[in-house]
Scaffold this active site. Sequence first.
Site: not given
Ligand code: GRF
Length: 207
Positions: A13-15, A92, A110, A180
């Site tokens: 969940g770092s994003n 999912k 992605h 990202e």
């Molecule tokens: C990221 O690399 C994103 O591009 C992909 O899944 C990963 C999720 O990373 N869809 P995080 O859980 O947000 O750290």
Amino acid sequence: MALRCAVFASGGGSNFHALLDRKQAGDLHVDFVLFIGNNSGAPAFERAKKQAIPALHLAPSHFASEETYTERLSAVLHEHGVELIILAGYMKKLPLSVIKEFRYRIVNIHPGLLPSFGGKGMYGSHVHDAVIAYGAKVSGVTVHFVDEEYDHGPIILQRTVEVLDTDDPHTLAERVLKVEHASYWQAIEAIAQGRIKVEKQRVIGKV
Ligand code: GRF
């Protein structure tokens, strides 16, 4: 009124964290009204709770059938008035009816430059393994709308990351992830501000 967003995540969940930070910094003008995770242990649950964002542990395996899962998911999205679904490392596939109903209102990030190194099975380290094995000189980040095919919908934003001779999948993944975090919010802000539109497969407008 700010765009009402639901974030879906399966893992670290770092994003999601980066998006919340951007909102806190005043760069991203949306409301996070719901978090959905399919793994109860995901750290993103804690972060959602801290921010008082309703967090739901919802997985297809909790339901007797695809139909009952889809009904519940759909109902939850409506209950919270969700306008944009943000996939942030969500492993999912969303039900087809949700993809249809939220056409161009579901975004995904992605860790590669689509349409290369994408598709079923191409996630996480598989992408970076494949980029390095192929000998590509650039990789990067793609933010795109979600359609019925894996990693296929209209591209909103792409950023490149150079592949260094010294890279292994781990070092490349680290640099891509930083990009990202620095760019996902920009695509979402462009949607929230109504700056982009979709014409067939192309996204037009300034991100
Ligand atoms: C990221 O690399 C994103 O591009 C992909 O899944 C990963 C999720 O990373 N869809 P995080 O859980 O947000 O750290």
